[in-house]
Scaffold this active site. Structure first.
Site, short mmCIF file in Angstrom:
data_model
loop_
_atom_site.label_atom_id
_atom_site.label_comp_id
_atom_site.label_asym_id
_atom_site.label_seq_id
_atom_site.Cartn_x
_atom_site.Cartn_y
_atom_site.Cartn_z
CE LYS A 109 -4.45 0.85 0.05
NZ LYS A 109 -5.50 0.01 -0.53
P1 NAD Z 1 -12.69 7.74 -3.52
O1 NAD Z 1 -11.70 8.77 -3.16
O2 NAD Z 1 -13.01 7.50 -4.96
O3 NAD Z 1 -14.07 8.03 -2.77
C1 NAD Z 1 -14.17 8.22 -1.38
C2 NAD Z 1 -15.58 8.70 -1.08
O4 NAD Z 1 -15.76 8.76 0.31
C3 NAD Z 1 -15.88 10.08 -1.63
O5 NAD Z 1 -17.20 10.12 -2.13
C4 NAD Z 1 -15.78 10.97 -0.40
O6 NAD Z 1 -16.55 12.17 -0.49
C5 NAD Z 1 -16.33 10.02 0.64
N1 NAD Z 1 -16.00 10.40 2.01
C6 NAD Z 1 -14.82 10.83 2.51
N2 NAD Z 1 -14.95 11.11 3.82
C7 NAD Z 1 -16.23 10.83 4.13
C8 NAD Z 1 -16.99 10.92 5.32
N3 NAD Z 1 -16.45 11.37 6.45
N4 NAD Z 1 -18.30 10.54 5.29
C9 NAD Z 1 -18.86 10.09 4.16
N5 NAD Z 1 -18.20 9.99 3.00
C10 NAD Z 1 -16.91 10.37 2.98
O7 NAD Z 1 -12.18 6.39 -2.82
P2 NAD Z 1 -12.51 4.89 -3.23
O8 NAD Z 1 -11.48 4.43 -4.18
O9 NAD Z 1 -13.96 4.78 -3.58
O10 NAD Z 1 -12.21 4.15 -1.85
C11 NAD Z 1 -13.16 4.09 -0.79
C12 NAD Z 1 -12.78 2.96 0.16
O11 NAD Z 1 -12.74 1.72 -0.59
C13 NAD Z 1 -11.40 3.09 0.82
O12 NAD Z 1 -11.47 2.50 2.10
C14 NAD Z 1 -10.51 2.24 -0.07
O13 NAD Z 1 -9.36 1.79 0.60
C15 NAD Z 1 -11.46 1.11 -0.40
N6 NAD Z 1 -11.10 0.35 -1.61
C16 NAD Z 1 -10.95 0.97 -2.82
C17 NAD Z 1 -10.63 0.21 -3.94
C18 NAD Z 1 -10.53 0.82 -5.31
O14 NAD Z 1 -10.37 0.05 -6.29
N7 NAD Z 1 -10.67 2.12 -5.49
C19 NAD Z 1 -10.41 -1.17 -3.81
C20 NAD Z 1 -10.58 -1.77 -2.56
C21 NAD Z 1 -10.93 -1.00 -1.47
#
Ligand code: NAD
Length: 418
Positions: A109
């Site tokens: 990571k």
């Molecule tokens: P992203 O940056 O695309 O989206 C994050 C979202 O969360 C945004 O809509 C943001 O406004 C919202 N957010 C932030 N703080 C918040 C709060 N306090 N309350 C409510 N909403 C809030 O990120 P992502 O890629 O969608 O990742 C989200 C989660 O999924 C993370 O934990 C990440 O580690 C996990 N994840 C992502 C992937 C991937 O392929 N992108 C894969 C596995 C896991």
């Protein structure tokens, strides 16, 4: 250094989950030590000239938890709270996820402590290029393959590909995944994590006899928006959504296609026509069939776990539920948990497909990608459920146990050098 990591709440949580599962597996102390601690932790300073002419030094990290089963694989996160401990925790979770899914990777990571929402596009590009340049000696298709995570996207991956190509003198597409499709990204990768979350939630609904459920989604970025869109396509009704701008509620159902267009225009879900504003914290306790936390870690805690009114908790985010909340949910016994390392594994699985396509210089169709993904997720879902039932343990411990056992076995087979 290991004690320093334990001072971080997210790493402490990942370590507690590991210890609990290692107890169940009855792992010996020396095997635990080898599996628990990161192999390499790289910390870099990134001096960037800001648009106002001043210079700011950002901190960047990459943790390679272990390389026993192949190159490390894992996302790159841009967030103002990112630190070494959080990145190390996320790298540890990636290990067990890759092993659970049978992917030939260890967990990695990365992160940069910055808020991309408060930076110009040029500043974000400068941070990314400097980070990629500092990381070049430590990454590559055979060593460490990054992908998007919170705050990063396919454009970030395109810049990293470009910097790496400039250092090498030729394009090496397999250095990152989650790239734009015309830069040899995989069809289906952008939607893969959310699609996988929706697919796992649907398997869980089927298991407990729900046809088409009501859904609440926290976070409307990559994971949350695609999870909501796919669940809606599968026939479920999304009744509440939140993001950093606030939360919205409509018991009749929120049109996800329209919400995506609205967020593109306005930057957030707040104020979406036809919905009412809701308290983002209380939204998590709305009565629903499926709750999808898809924003960040440690949002389901001992303060709110007893109030949850969902029947399925489908963890899109990494580490959304604390160990104390896990204990409360286990005791309640009325919530079907799809743990993060299974529920959001669609992303790394299609990243694996992208890496394979890059190494083979091939491009698979989207249908082929999604069908292979669903086959692998279904196999892992069934394996976790039956292992959990057989051993009378939660789906979380079952998923972790399968992953940790796999890593421990490979380390034992390879032996110790010297
Ligand atoms: P992203 O940056 O695309 O989206 C994050 C979202 O969360 C945004 O809509 C943001 O406004 C919202 N957010 C932030 N703080 C918040 C709060 N306090 N309350 C409510 N909403 C809030 O990120 P992502 O890629 O969608 O990742 C989200 C989660 O999924 C993370 O934990 C990440 O580690 C996990 N994840 C992502 C992937 C991937 O392929 N992108 C894969 C596995 C896991």
């Amino acid at each position: 250094m290991n004690d320093l990591l334990l001072g971080n709440p997210v790493f402490k949580m990942a370590a507690e989950q590991f210890d609990r599962t290692a107890d169940f597996l009855k792992l010996s102390e020396d095997v635990r030590e080898r599996c628990k601690w990161p192999k390499r932790m790289i910390s870099v300073s990134l001096p960037i000239r800001l648009d106002d002419g001043t210079t700011k030094v950002f901190s960047g990290y990459r943790v390679q938890h272990h390389l026993s089963r192949g190159p490390v694989k894992g996302g790159l996160r841009y967030d103002e709270h990112v630190d070494l401990g959080e990145v190390a925790a996320l790298a540890m979770w990636m290990n067990w996820k890759c092993a659970l899914m049978g992917l030939p990777f260890g967990g990695g990571k990365g992160g940069v402590t910055c808020n991309p929402r408060k930076m110009s596009a040029r500043e974000v590009e400068a941070v990314t290029r400097r980070f990629a340049s500092e990381m070049t000696p430590f990454i590559g298709p055979e060593v460490d393959v990054m992908a998007p995570d919170m705050g990063t996207n396919e454009q970030t991956m395109a810049w990293i590909t470009d910097v790496y190509a400039q250092h090498k003198g030729y394009l090496v597409p397999g250095v990152v995944t989650g790239k734009p499709v015309n830069l040899q990204g995989s069809l289906g990768r952008t939607a893969a994590t959310g699609h996988g979350v929706a697919f796992c939630a649907s398997l869980a609904m089927h298991k407990i006899g729900i046809q088409q459920g009501s859904v609440v989604v926290q976070g409307f970025g990559n994971v949350g928006s695609y999870a909501a869109q796919t669940l809606e396509r599968f026939g479920s009704k999304v009744i509440a959504v939140s993001d950093i701008s606030g939360a919205i509620y409509n018991p009749e159902g929120i049109g996800i296609r329209e919400l995506i267009d609205y967020v593109k225009e306005t930057g957030g879900v707040a104020g979406f026509p036809g919905s009412e504003a809701y308290d983002p914290e209380e939204m998590l306790s709305l009565e629903c069939d499926v709750l999808v936390p898809a924003a960040m870690q440690q949002v389901i805690t001992k303060q709110n776990a007893a109030q949850l009114k969902c029947r399925i908790l489908a963890e899109g985010a990494n580490g959304p539920t604390t160990p104390e909340a896990d204990t409360i949910i286990e005791k309640r016994g009325d919530i079907f948990l799809v743990p993060d390392i299974l529920c959001n594994a669609g992303g790394v699985t299609v990243s694996y497909f992208e890496w394979v396509q890059n190494l083979q210089r091939m491009q698979w169709s989207e249908q082929e990608v999604l069908s292979k993904l669903e086959t692998m997720l279904k196999a892992a879902f069934d394996r976790v459920c039956s292992y959990g039932q057989k051993n009378d343990i939660s789906n979380r411990v079952a998923a972790l146990a399968i992953g940790i056992r796999e890593v421990a076995d490979v380390k034992a087979q390879r032996g110790l050098f010297p």
